[in-house]
Design a protein around this motif. Structure first.
Motif, mmCIF file in Angstrom:
data_model
loop_
_atom_site.group_PDB
_atom_site.id
_atom_site.type_symbol
_atom_site.label_atom_id
_atom_site.label_comp_id
_atom_site.label_asym_id
_atom_site.label_seq_id
_atom_site.Cartn_x
_atom_site.Cartn_y
_atom_site.Cartn_z
ATOM 1 N N SER A 10 -27.444 9.327 95.855
ATOM 2 C CA SER A 10 -25.978 9.265 95.820
ATOM 3 C C SER A 10 -25.410 10.419 95.003
ATOM 4 N N LEU A 11 -24.268 10.927 95.463
ATOM 5 C CA LEU A 11 -23.563 11.970 94.715
ATOM 6 C C LEU A 11 -22.319 11.333 94.096
ATOM 7 N N TYR A 12 -22.288 11.281 92.768
ATOM 8 C CA TYR A 12 -21.201 10.615 92.045
ATOM 9 C C TYR A 12 -20.116 11.617 91.647
ATOM 10 N N VAL A 13 -18.877 11.134 91.642
ATOM 11 C CA VAL A 13 -17.728 11.985 91.346
ATOM 12 C C VAL A 13 -17.048 11.466 90.079
ATOM 13 N N ASN A 14 -16.954 12.344 89.101
ATOM 14 C CA ASN A 14 -16.419 11.977 87.780
ATOM 15 C C ASN A 14 -15.108 12.745 87.580
ATOM 16 N N ILE A 15 -13.960 12.085 87.826
ATOM 17 C CA ILE A 15 -12.706 12.849 87.798
ATOM 18 C C ILE A 15 -11.754 12.437 86.680
ATOM 19 N N THR A 16 -12.067 11.362 86.004
ATOM 20 C CA THR A 16 -11.185 10.952 84.896
ATOM 21 C C THR A 16 -11.932 10.074 83.905
ATOM 22 N N ASN A 17 -11.513 10.108 82.669
ATOM 23 C CA ASN A 17 -12.020 9.175 81.665
ATOM 24 C C ASN A 17 -10.979 8.101 81.346
ATOM 25 N N ARG A 18 -9.838 8.178 82.032
ATOM 26 C CA ARG A 18 -8.801 7.184 81.750
ATOM 27 C C ARG A 18 -9.176 5.830 82.338
ATOM 28 N N CYS A 19 -8.814 4.772 81.662
ATOM 29 C CA CYS A 19 -9.062 3.425 82.175
ATOM 30 C C CYS A 19 -8.148 2.455 81.427
ATOM 31 N N PRO A 20 -7.550 1.499 82.133
ATOM 32 C CA PRO A 20 -6.668 0.559 81.439
ATOM 33 C C PRO A 20 -7.424 -0.595 80.769
ATOM 34 N N CYS A 21 -8.763 -0.582 80.897
ATOM 35 C CA CYS A 21 -9.544 -1.670 80.297
ATOM 36 C C CYS A 21 -10.340 -1.150 79.097
ATOM 37 N N ASN A 22 -10.912 -2.103 78.402
ATOM 38 C CA ASN A 22 -11.811 -1.769 77.289
ATOM 39 C C ASN A 22 -12.914 -2.828 77.279
ATOM 40 N N CYS A 23 -13.724 -2.780 78.349
ATOM 41 C CA CYS A 23 -14.724 -3.837 78.552
ATOM 42 C C CYS A 23 -15.750 -3.837 77.419
ATOM 43 N N THR A 24 -16.145 -5.037 77.018
ATOM 44 C CA THR A 24 -17.092 -5.131 75.903
ATOM 45 C C THR A 24 -18.426 -4.490 76.272
ATOM 46 N N PHE A 25 -18.759 -4.476 77.585
ATOM 47 C CA PHE A 25 -20.066 -3.967 78.028
ATOM 48 C C PHE A 25 -19.991 -2.524 78.530
ATOM 49 N N CYS A 26 -18.831 -1.871 78.380
ATOM 50 C CA CYS A 26 -18.660 -0.534 78.974
ATOM 51 C C CYS A 26 -19.703 0.445 78.440
ATOM 52 N N LEU A 27 -20.308 1.175 79.361
ATOM 53 C CA LEU A 27 -21.305 2.179 78.985
ATOM 54 C C LEU A 27 -20.709 3.219 78.051
ATOM 55 N N ARG A 28 -19.383 3.384 78.146
ATOM 56 C CA ARG A 28 -18.731 4.411 77.328
ATOM 57 C C ARG A 28 -18.814 4.075 75.842
ATOM 58 N N ASN A 29 -19.072 2.770 75.547
ATOM 59 C CA ASN A 29 -19.197 2.380 74.138
ATOM 60 C C ASN A 29 -20.552 2.766 73.563
ATOM 61 N N GLU A 30 -21.491 3.068 74.467
ATOM 62 C CA GLU A 30 -22.871 3.260 74.000
ATOM 63 C C GLU A 30 -23.395 4.676 74.150
ATOM 64 N N GLY A 31 -22.695 5.530 74.875
ATOM 65 C CA GLY A 31 -23.197 6.879 75.091
ATOM 66 C C GLY A 31 -22.308 7.598 76.066
ATOM 67 N N ASP A 32 -22.760 8.747 76.532
ATOM 68 C CA ASP A 32 -21.908 9.489 77.444
ATOM 69 C C ASP A 32 -22.634 9.954 78.696
ATOM 70 N N GLU A 33 -23.815 9.364 78.974
ATOM 71 C CA GLU A 33 -24.571 9.793 80.157
ATOM 72 C C GLU A 33 -24.990 8.589 80.986
ATOM 73 N N VAL A 34 -25.286 8.850 82.247
ATOM 74 C CA VAL A 34 -25.900 7.848 83.118
ATOM 75 C C VAL A 34 -27.108 8.515 83.762
ATOM 76 N N ASN A 35 -28.285 7.927 83.594
ATOM 77 C CA ASN A 35 -29.503 8.458 84.227
ATOM 78 C C ASN A 35 -29.674 9.969 84.062
ATOM 79 N N GLY A 36 -29.482 10.466 82.859
ATOM 80 C CA GLY A 36 -29.694 11.893 82.616
ATOM 81 C C GLY A 36 -28.658 12.797 83.254
ATOM 82 N N SER A 37 -27.458 12.262 83.484
ATOM 83 C CA SER A 37 -26.403 13.046 84.143
ATOM 84 C C SER A 37 -25.896 14.207 83.281
#
Ligand code: SF4
Length: 198
Positions: A10-37
């Protein structure tokens, strides 16, 4: 700045860091990569031109799908999602999926599912919880406790306009919550995918 990144086929598209949520499990709370991205934090949002230029450097026939996902809510930039998808569809039959929190209607104050007609092939909506109270506690949407109803309404509308619609949950909620998510999604006739916590 990483706009496009690969996970398996799969080719993933990362166009914004904005989000109206703040999920307790969000990956953004734990780091800044997915699978060595590499870091998916954007120092600024890439322009439409920059995104399309990045697509031109990739051979889409190598991939099974393009996925709008990234470290934020892609529908924050729905106009760009539409333009990018139109470009992709003009050059390739590749499947286009969007992973969304389903709150596009609240972000843009209009029916956003309709805007995705003939634009994306699949919409995957993070359901996350079986009730508005539990959803609010887990995802802390800035639109308040009624956000869940808007998410469900978006999903019902998406069924009218997009070929494949599914809900997803992460398997670290309770068994009881998972069962109630199953009951809810069955009543809406929308498939539910249960994802393993990463
Ligand atoms: S909706 Fe997605 S990006 Fe936004 S806070 Fe929740 S997990 Fe993170």
């Amino acid at each position: 700045m990483i706009i496009l990144y690969e996970i398996e086929k799969s080719l993933y598209v990362n166009i914004t860091n904005r989000c109206p949520c703040n999920c307790t499990f969000c990956l953004r709370n734990e780091g800044d990569e997915v699978n060595g991205s590499g870091s998916l934090w954007l120092e600024r949002e890439p322009s439409l031109e920059e995104i399309l230029n990045d697509f031109k450097k990739h051979d889409l026939s190598k991939y099974s799908e393009v996925v709008f996902c990234g470290y934020g809510e892609p529908l924050e930039r729905i106009e760009e999602v539409i333009e990018i998808s139109k470009y992709i569809k003009s050059i390739s039959p590749i499947k286009i999926r969007i992973n969304t929190n389903g709150l596009g209607d609240l972000i843009h104050k209009k029916n956003t599912a309709k805007m995705l007609e003939n634009i994306v092939d699949e919409v995957s909506i993070s359901l996350n919880a079986p009730s508005k109270e539990e959803y609010f506690e887990l995802c802390k949407p800035k639109f308040g406790i009624e956000s869940f109803e808007s998410l469900l309404s978006f999903a019902k509308e998406a069924k009218k306009y997009v070929k494949e619609v599914q809900f997803s949950i992460v398997d670290d909620i309770s068994k009881d919550q998972i069962e109630r998510c199953k009951t809810l999604t069955k009543s809406l006739e929308i498939p539910l995918r249960i994802r393993e916590k990463q």
